[in-house]
Design a protein around this motif. Structure first.
Motif, PDB file in Angstrom:
ATOM      1  N   THR A 138      43.263  16.822 100.709  1.00 43.11           N
ATOM      2  CA  THR A 138      42.005  16.183 101.123  1.00 43.11           C
ATOM      3  C   THR A 138      41.289  15.516  99.957  1.00 43.11           C
ATOM      4  O   THR A 138      40.115  15.142 100.094  1.00 43.11           O
ATOM      5  CB  THR A 138      41.047  17.221 101.762  1.00 43.11           C
ATOM      6  OG1 THR A 138      40.717  18.210 100.774  1.00 43.11           O
ATOM      7  CG2 THR A 138      41.650  17.864 102.992  1.00 43.11           C
ATOM      8  N   SER A 139      41.995  15.360  98.844  1.00 41.56           N
ATOM      9  CA  SER A 139      41.373  14.817  97.626  1.00 41.56           C
ATOM     10  C   SER A 139      40.089  15.579  97.327  1.00 41.56           C
ATOM     11  O   SER A 139      39.026  15.001  97.103  1.00 41.56           O
ATOM     12  CB  SER A 139      41.113  13.321  97.752  1.00 41.56           C
ATOM     13  OG  SER A 139      42.324  12.621  97.885  1.00 41.56           O
ATOM     14  N   TYR A 140      40.213  16.900  97.399  1.00 33.48           N
ATOM     15  CA  TYR A 140      39.102  17.812  97.116  1.00 33.48           C
ATOM     16  C   TYR A 140      37.904  17.560  98.017  1.00 33.48           C
ATOM     17  O   TYR A 140      36.760  17.481  97.570  1.00 33.48           O
ATOM     18  CB  TYR A 140      38.750  17.769  95.622  1.00 33.48           C
ATOM     19  CG  TYR A 140      39.941  18.186  94.795  1.00 33.48           C
ATOM     20  CD1 TYR A 140      40.179  19.530  94.520  1.00 33.48           C
ATOM     21  CD2 TYR A 140      40.872  17.249  94.374  1.00 33.48           C
ATOM     22  CE1 TYR A 140      41.307  19.929  93.807  1.00 33.48           C
ATOM     23  CE2 TYR A 140      42.003  17.630  93.664  1.00 33.48           C
ATOM     24  CZ  TYR A 140      42.219  18.970  93.383  1.00 33.48           C
ATOM     25  OH  TYR A 140      43.334  19.365  92.702  1.00 33.48           O
ATOM     26  N   GLY A 141      38.210  17.424  99.310  1.00 37.09           N
ATOM     27  CA  GLY A 141      37.170  17.305 100.320  1.00 37.09           C
ATOM     28  C   GLY A 141      36.687  15.897 100.597  1.00 37.09           C
ATOM     29  O   GLY A 141      35.791  15.708 101.406  1.00 37.09           O
ATOM     30  N   ARG A 142      37.286  14.906  99.985  1.00 37.04           N
ATOM     31  CA  ARG A 142      36.814  13.524 100.165  1.00 37.04           C
ATOM     32  C   ARG A 142      37.457  12.808 101.350  1.00 37.04           C
ATOM     33  O   ARG A 142      36.943  11.795 101.809  1.00 37.04           O
ATOM     34  CB  ARG A 142      37.023  12.730  98.881  1.00 37.04           C
ATOM     35  CG  ARG A 142      36.121  13.184  97.736  1.00 37.04           C
ATOM     36  CD  ARG A 142      36.169  12.249  96.540  1.00 37.04           C
ATOM     37  NE  ARG A 142      37.488  12.131  95.950  1.00 37.04           N
ATOM     38  CZ  ARG A 142      37.980  12.928  94.997  1.00 37.04           C
ATOM     39  NH1 ARG A 142      37.263  13.930  94.545  1.00 37.04           N
ATOM     40  NH2 ARG A 142      39.185  12.731  94.510  1.00 37.04           N
ATOM     41  N   VAL A 143      38.600  13.308 101.837  1.00 35.13           N
ATOM     42  CA  VAL A 143      39.253  12.687 102.995  1.00 35.13           C
ATOM     43  C   VAL A 143      39.572  13.784 104.015  1.00 35.13           C
ATOM     44  O   VAL A 143      39.704  14.949 103.657  1.00 35.13           O
ATOM     45  CB  VAL A 143      40.545  11.920 102.592  1.00 35.13           C
ATOM     46  CG1 VAL A 143      40.221  10.780 101.651  1.00 35.13           C
ATOM     47  CG2 VAL A 143      41.563  12.838 101.983  1.00 35.13           C
ATOM     48  N   PRO A 144      39.694  13.404 105.273  1.00 34.76           N
ATOM     49  CA  PRO A 144      39.984  14.405 106.305  1.00 34.76           C
ATOM     50  C   PRO A 144      41.341  15.088 106.065  1.00 34.76           C
ATOM     51  O   PRO A 144      42.281  14.478 105.547  1.00 34.76           O
ATOM     52  CB  PRO A 144      40.023  13.599 107.604  1.00 34.76           C
ATOM     53  CG  PRO A 144      39.338  12.320 107.301  1.00 34.76           C
ATOM     54  CD  PRO A 144      39.518  12.072 105.834  1.00 34.76           C
ATOM     55  N   GLU A 145      41.405  16.338 106.470  1.00 37.68           N
ATOM     56  CA  GLU A 145      42.651  17.094 106.324  1.00 37.68           C
ATOM     57  C   GLU A 145      43.660  16.674 107.391  1.00 37.68           C
ATOM     58  O   GLU A 145      43.327  16.574 108.561  1.00 37.68           O
ATOM     59  CB  GLU A 145      42.368  18.595 106.445  1.00 37.68           C
ATOM     60  CG  GLU A 145      43.583  19.445 106.206  1.00 37.68           C
ATOM     61  CD  GLU A 145      43.238  20.925 106.163  1.00 37.68           C
ATOM     62  OE1 GLU A 145      42.499  21.339 105.261  1.00 37.68           O
ATOM     63  OE2 GLU A 145      43.693  21.640 107.067  1.00 37.68           O
ATOM     64  N   VAL A 146      44.872  16.411 106.935  1.00 38.15           N
ATOM     65  CA  VAL A 146      45.990  16.084 107.821  1.00 38.15           C
ATOM     66  C   VAL A 146      47.068  17.115 107.557  1.00 38.15           C
ATOM     67  O   VAL A 146      47.483  17.319 106.410  1.00 38.15           O
ATOM     68  CB  VAL A 146      46.513  14.650 107.541  1.00 38.15           C
ATOM     69  CG1 VAL A 146      47.729  14.345 108.401  1.00 38.15           C
ATOM     70  CG2 VAL A 146      45.411  13.629 107.761  1.00 38.15           C
ATOM     71  N   HIS A 147      47.520  17.761 108.620  1.00 39.60           N
ATOM     72  CA  HIS A 147      48.491  18.851 108.505  1.00 39.60           C
ATOM     73  C   HIS A 147      49.700  18.481 107.644  1.00 39.60           C
ATOM     74  O   HIS A 147      50.085  19.216 106.742  1.00 39.60           O
ATOM     75  CB  HIS A 147      48.940  19.301 109.897  1.00 39.60           C
ATOM     76  CG  HIS A 147      50.005  20.339 109.886  1.00 39.60           C
ATOM     77  ND1 HIS A 147      49.749  21.657 109.605  1.00 39.60           N
ATOM     78  CD2 HIS A 147      51.337  20.240 110.074  1.00 39.60           C
ATOM     79  CE1 HIS A 147      50.884  22.333 109.629  1.00 39.60           C
ATOM     80  NE2 HIS A 147      51.862  21.493 109.928  1.00 39.60           N
ATOM     81  N   GLY A 148      50.299  17.336 107.927  1.00 42.33           N
ATOM     82  CA  GLY A 148      51.491  16.924 107.192  1.00 42.33           C
ATOM     83  C   GLY A 148      51.248  16.763 105.701  1.00 42.33           C
ATOM     84  O   GLY A 148      52.119  17.047 104.883  1.00 42.33           O
ATOM     85  N   LYS A 149      50.051  16.310 105.337  1.00 41.01           N
ATOM     86  CA  LYS A 149      49.720  16.177 103.917  1.00 41.01           C
ATOM     87  C   LYS A 149      49.592  17.537 103.253  1.00 41.01           C
ATOM     88  O   LYS A 149      49.975  17.710 102.099  1.00 41.01           O
ATOM     89  CB  LYS A 149      48.430  15.373 103.735  1.00 41.01           C
ATOM     90  CG  LYS A 149      48.584  13.894 103.929  1.00 41.01           C
ATOM     91  CD  LYS A 149      47.265  13.196 103.653  1.00 41.01           C
ATOM     92  CE  LYS A 149      47.519  11.931 102.883  1.00 41.01           C
ATOM     93  NZ  LYS A 149      46.273  11.266 102.508  1.00 41.01           N
ATOM     94  N   VAL A 150      49.034  18.490 103.967  1.00 38.76           N
ATOM     95  CA  VAL A 150      48.916  19.848 103.418  1.00 38.76           C
ATOM     96  C   VAL A 150      50.309  20.426 103.187  1.00 38.76           C
ATOM     97  O   VAL A 150      50.598  20.966 102.116  1.00 38.76           O
ATOM     98  CB  VAL A 150      48.087  20.769 104.349  1.00 38.76           C
ATOM     99  CG1 VAL A 150      48.088  22.211 103.830  1.00 38.76           C
ATOM    100  CG2 VAL A 150      46.667  20.247 104.494  1.00 38.76           C
ATOM    101  N   VAL A 151      51.184  20.285 104.159  1.00 40.18           N
ATOM    102  CA  VAL A 151      52.557  20.783 104.026  1.00 40.18           C
ATOM    103  C   VAL A 151      53.236  20.125 102.831  1.00 40.18           C
ATOM    104  O   VAL A 151      53.901  20.786 102.032  1.00 40.18           O
ATOM    105  CB  VAL A 151      53.363  20.556 105.330  1.00 40.18           C
ATOM    106  CG1 VAL A 151      54.831  20.839 105.130  1.00 40.18           C
ATOM    107  CG2 VAL A 151      52.789  21.422 106.449  1.00 40.18           C
ATOM    108  N   ALA A 152      53.048  18.827 102.665  1.00 44.73           N
ATOM    109  CA  ALA A 152      53.666  18.104 101.555  1.00 44.73           C
ATOM    110  C   ALA A 152      53.138  18.557 100.203  1.00 44.73           C
ATOM    111  O   ALA A 152      53.840  18.461  99.195  1.00 44.73           O
ATOM    112  CB  ALA A 152      53.442  16.599 101.723  1.00 44.73           C
ATOM    113  N   GLU A 153      51.917  19.067 100.156  1.00 44.44           N
ATOM    114  CA  GLU A 153      51.317  19.515  98.900  1.00 44.44           C
ATOM    115  C   GLU A 153      51.715  20.942  98.521  1.00 44.44           C
ATOM    116  O   GLU A 153      51.429  21.376  97.413  1.00 44.44           O
ATOM    117  CB  GLU A 153      49.792  19.412  98.966  1.00 44.44           C
ATOM    118  CG  GLU A 153      49.273  17.996  98.938  1.00 44.44           C
ATOM    119  CD  GLU A 153      49.483  17.300  97.603  1.00 44.44           C
ATOM    120  OE1 GLU A 153      49.676  17.985  96.575  1.00 44.44           O
ATOM    121  OE2 GLU A 153      49.452  16.058  97.584  1.00 44.44           O
TER     122      GLU A 153
END
Length: 137
Positions: free
Chosen positions: A18-33
């Motif tokens: 989420t770029s430290y809370g600056r963009v909405p959370e997307v499940h796939g991005k969390v998994v990728a991180e």
């Protein structure tokens, strides 16, 4: 479900995704991180009853039939791959390792997920060609 380390890894992945809370959370991005270490430790003994038996054993249906043996062997292989990956990523020497064996472990583990996955990894890997061209002592 997760121990303190796993929960911390997920929290850090959510922050990065989420770029430290600056963009909405997307499940796939969390998994990728999530780090390789996070995924590697899911096969650890500490998650035997909470994750392995109810869910993760099914991710490796072509591994050993005995679920306990399967978990130990998946864990052992993931630990080996995690080690060589970290050594390479941190520019530490790996030239004395049996890289052919490491490659076989990776292909075998992928084949435990599905035989076609193992064949796909084997067919697309360039590691054997690189190893064949390296200088000999």
């Amino acid at each position: 479900m997760f121990d303190a380390r796993g929960a911390r890894d997920i929290s850090k992945a959510r922050e990065r995704a989420t770029s430290y809370g600056r963009v909405p959370e997307v499940h796939g991005k969390v998994v990728a991180e999530l780090t390789l270490g996070f995924w590697r430790y899911l096969a650890a003994q500490r998650y035997l009853t909470t994750l392995w038996v109810p869910a993760l054993a099914a991710a490796f249906p072509h591994g050993p039939a005995d679920l306990g043996v399967r978990r130990r062997e998946v864990d052992r292989r993931l630990a080996s791959l995690h080690l060589v990956r970290n050594r390479a990523a941190h520019h530490e020497p790996i030239h004395r390792r049996d890289l052919s064996s490491d490659w076989k472990v990776a292909v075998e583990l992928a084949a435990w997920v599905h035989p076609d996955a193992g064949a796909w990894v084997a067919a697309r890997s360039t590691l054997n060609a690189v190893m064949a061209s390296r200088p000999r002592r």
